[in-house]
Scaffold this motif. Structure first.
Motif, PDB file in Angstrom:
ATOM      1  N   ARG A   1     -11.397 -30.133  48.232  1.00  0.00           N
ATOM      2  CA  ARG A   1     -11.881 -30.947  49.346  1.00  0.00           C
ATOM      3  C   ARG A   1     -10.945 -30.829  50.546  1.00  0.00           C
ATOM      4  O   ARG A   1     -11.385 -30.729  51.698  1.00  0.00           O
ATOM      5  N   GLY A   2      -9.648 -30.836  50.275  1.00  0.00           N
ATOM      6  CA  GLY A   2      -8.686 -30.727  51.356  1.00  0.00           C
ATOM      7  C   GLY A   2      -8.758 -29.403  52.085  1.00  0.00           C
ATOM      8  O   GLY A   2      -8.422 -29.324  53.276  1.00  0.00           O
ATOM      9  N   ALA A   3      -9.186 -28.340  51.396  1.00  0.00           N
ATOM     10  CA  ALA A   3      -9.290 -27.030  52.034  1.00  0.00           C
ATOM     11  C   ALA A   3     -10.352 -27.001  53.128  1.00  0.00           C
ATOM     12  O   ALA A   3     -10.341 -26.104  53.983  1.00  0.00           O
ATOM     13  N   TYR A   4     -11.263 -27.964  53.108  1.00  0.00           N
ATOM     14  CA  TYR A   4     -12.270 -28.083  54.167  1.00  0.00           C
ATOM     15  C   TYR A   4     -12.103 -29.381  54.954  1.00  0.00           C
ATOM     16  O   TYR A   4     -13.018 -29.791  55.672  1.00  0.00           O
ATOM     17  N   GLY A   5     -10.959 -30.038  54.783  1.00  0.00           N
ATOM     18  CA  GLY A   5     -10.673 -31.236  55.551  1.00  0.00           C
ATOM     19  C   GLY A   5     -11.363 -32.487  55.062  1.00  0.00           C
ATOM     20  O   GLY A   5     -11.264 -33.534  55.713  1.00  0.00           O
ATOM     21  N   LEU A   6     -12.053 -32.420  53.930  1.00  0.00           N
ATOM     22  CA  LEU A   6     -12.756 -33.591  53.415  1.00  0.00           C
ATOM     23  C   LEU A   6     -11.746 -34.573  52.836  1.00  0.00           C
ATOM     24  O   LEU A   6     -10.834 -34.194  52.105  1.00  0.00           O
ATOM     25  N   GLY A   7     -11.927 -35.819  53.168  1.00  0.00           N
ATOM     26  CA  GLY A   7     -10.979 -36.827  52.729  1.00  0.00           C
ATOM     27  C   GLY A   7      -9.731 -36.892  53.586  1.00  0.00           C
ATOM     28  O   GLY A   7      -8.793 -37.627  53.268  1.00  0.00           O
ATOM     29  N   ARG A   8      -9.704 -36.127  54.674  1.00  0.00           N
ATOM     30  CA  ARG A   8      -8.561 -36.128  55.592  1.00  0.00           C
ATOM     31  C   ARG A   8      -9.050 -36.555  56.973  1.00  0.00           C
ATOM     32  O   ARG A   8     -10.209 -36.923  57.141  1.00  0.00           O
ATOM     33  N   SER A   9      -8.180 -36.485  57.948  1.00  0.00           N
ATOM     34  CA  SER A   9      -8.537 -36.931  59.294  1.00  0.00           C
ATOM     35  C   SER A   9      -9.573 -35.992  59.917  1.00  0.00           C
ATOM     36  O   SER A   9      -9.767 -34.853  59.463  1.00  0.00           O
ATOM     37  N   ALA A  10     -10.229 -36.481  60.964  1.00  0.00           N
ATOM     38  CA  ALA A  10     -11.241 -35.664  61.649  1.00  0.00           C
ATOM     39  C   ALA A  10     -10.626 -34.404  62.234  1.00  0.00           C
ATOM     40  O   ALA A  10     -11.257 -33.332  62.249  1.00  0.00           O
ATOM     41  N   LYS A  11      -9.389 -34.496  62.698  1.00  0.00           N
ATOM     42  CA  LYS A  11      -8.704 -33.325  63.256  1.00  0.00           C
ATOM     43  C   LYS A  11      -8.531 -32.235  62.217  1.00  0.00           C
ATOM     44  O   LYS A  11      -8.617 -31.042  62.530  1.00  0.00           O
ATOM     45  N   SER A  12      -8.306 -32.629  60.952  1.00  0.00           N
ATOM     46  CA  SER A  12      -8.098 -31.653  59.886  1.00  0.00           C
ATOM     47  C   SER A  12      -9.377 -30.914  59.511  1.00  0.00           C
ATOM     48  O   SER A  12      -9.318 -29.847  58.899  1.00  0.00           O
TER      49      SER A  12
ATOM     50  N   SER B   1      -4.402 -20.807  57.388  1.00  0.00           N
ATOM     51  CA  SER B   1      -4.389 -22.212  57.790  1.00  0.00           C
ATOM     52  C   SER B   1      -4.426 -23.167  56.601  1.00  0.00           C
ATOM     53  O   SER B   1      -3.862 -24.260  56.664  1.00  0.00           O
ATOM     54  N   GLN B   2      -5.048 -22.755  55.499  1.00  0.00           N
ATOM     55  CA  GLN B   2      -5.263 -23.688  54.400  1.00  0.00           C
ATOM     56  C   GLN B   2      -4.311 -23.506  53.222  1.00  0.00           C
ATOM     57  O   GLN B   2      -4.058 -24.469  52.494  1.00  0.00           O
ATOM     58  N   ALA B   3      -3.801 -22.315  52.996  1.00  0.00           N
ATOM     59  CA  ALA B   3      -2.852 -22.132  51.889  1.00  0.00           C
ATOM     60  C   ALA B   3      -1.580 -22.962  52.097  1.00  0.00           C
ATOM     61  O   ALA B   3      -1.135 -23.660  51.170  1.00  0.00           O
ATOM     62  N   PRO B   4      -0.956 -22.945  53.292  1.00  0.00           N
ATOM     63  CA  PRO B   4       0.203 -23.827  53.490  1.00  0.00           C
ATOM     64  C   PRO B   4      -0.149 -25.308  53.379  1.00  0.00           C
ATOM     65  O   PRO B   4       0.658 -26.107  52.893  1.00  0.00           O
ATOM     66  N   GLN B   5      -1.324 -25.669  53.841  1.00  0.00           N
ATOM     67  CA  GLN B   5      -1.730 -27.067  53.731  1.00  0.00           C
ATOM     68  C   GLN B   5      -1.824 -27.488  52.263  1.00  0.00           C
ATOM     69  O   GLN B   5      -1.533 -28.640  51.915  1.00  0.00           O
ATOM     70  N   SER B   6      -2.183 -26.542  51.394  1.00  0.00           N
ATOM     71  CA  SER B   6      -2.366 -26.863  49.980  1.00  0.00           C
ATOM     72  C   SER B   6      -1.053 -27.050  49.240  1.00  0.00           C
ATOM     73  O   SER B   6      -0.945 -27.924  48.375  1.00  0.00           O
TER      74      SER B   6
END
Length: 306
Positions: free
Chosen positions: A48-59, A110-115
């Motif tokens: 979910r976080g890889a697509y910004g779900l459950g995070r802020s609108a900016k994410s 963009s998403q691997a570091p976020q993970s």
């Protein structure tokens, strides 16, 4: 006359500091869901976080924008195919991801570091490893989530192409076969790219450094390989063109699908791996990189102390 006596104020009695208060703690006697539940939860949260779900609108902006960019060319191709009544698909299923590799690379960067980098930066990894989750559960969940996110990104436009081909009344059997080959190709690409991206991102807790490193790992080898391939093709070394594809992630996928999935090679002159044996080598290298990425992630997280 005697002076009036004033009464001395008696201080209020203070509470006994040794008093024990019952604040209602009770032992938990409900179901123990265990490691499998924790692993599934971490996988779902990471996906979910890889697509910004459950995070802020900016994410949500960048991953959703890149997803739209991946699907937009497929929608255009479908519209052109239907209105021109084309008899053949305008884009091969196995070539679509190769054309949009820059978008895939940007999404991964963009998403691997976020993970993983955020967990390292804020030192939350030891909290995962307290209990009941183990290091292998963390690595498997993160790897599977990143690969699944990439598969969704790359398979969605193929589904659009397939549905559009059926609406255009192209041959169902041919389109189903091509769609299946494309899904196998992007599944392999998703596993390879997810492993490489997570390994690079897990090396640093700084998200910015991770983004730059992932982009460099994906683009520099590809630029070098395609340049040397062009030189070899110009000199007539066609076998060398095929073997040089072993040194870049995206050209590895090209070589595998050219040999075993009936795809047309994107190498200069269309010269893919020179033989079936070369295709086997390509496949072995891809599988080796996936397994090696998993091993490196396990080693990395063994060093994260409690």
């Amino acid at each position: 006359m005697e002076p009036e006596t004033t009464a001395l104020a008696v201080p209020a009695q203070t509470a006994d500091p040794t008093r024990i208060h019952n604040i209602g703690y009770r032992s938990y006697d409900g179901p123990r869901l265990g490691r499998s539940y924790a692993r599934r939860s971490l996988f779902a949260q990471s996906l979910r976080g890889a697509y910004g779900l459950g995070r802020s609108a900016k994410s949500k902006v960048l991953p959703m924008l890149l997803f739209a960019v991946m699907c937009l060319p497929a929608l255009i191709v479908v519209a052109v195919t239907i209105f021109t009544k084309a008899k053949e698909p305008l884009v091969d299923y196995t070539r679509y991801a190769l054309y949009l590799q820059a978008v895939i690379g940007l999404y991964l960067a963009s998403q691997a570091p976020q993970s993983v980098s955020r967990d390292l930066r804020f030192k939350s990894v030891p909290l995962y490893f307290s209990r009941p989750i183990e290091r292998v559960d963390y690595v498997v969940a993160k790897f599977a989530a990143m690969a699944s996110a990439l598969f969704i990104l790359t398979a969605a436009p193929l589904l659009v192409l397939y549905v559009g081909a059926l609406l255009a009344e192209l041959d169902v059997a041919d389109q189903t076969k091509g769609f299946g080959q494309g899904l196998v190709s992007v599944a392999l690409l998703s596993l390879l790219f997810a492993g490489i991206g997570l390994v690079v991102a897990a090396l640093t807790p700084r998200r910015g450094f991770g983004v730059a490193a992932v982009i460099a790992v994906l683009t520099i080898p590809y630029a070098a390989v395609t340049t040397v391939q062009a030189i070899a093709y110009g000199q007539g070394s066609f076998d060398a063109v095929g073997w040089l594809g072993l040194f870049s992630p995206i050209t590895l996928i090209d070589g595998v699908q050219t040999t075993f999935l009936g795809a047309a090679s994107a190498f200069p002159g269309g010269y893919g791996p020179p033989s079936v044996l070369a295709g086997v080598v390509y496949t072995a290298v891809v599988l080796g990189l996936i397994a090696g990425s998993y091993a490196l992630l396990m080693r990395r997280y063994r060093k994260v102390g409690l």
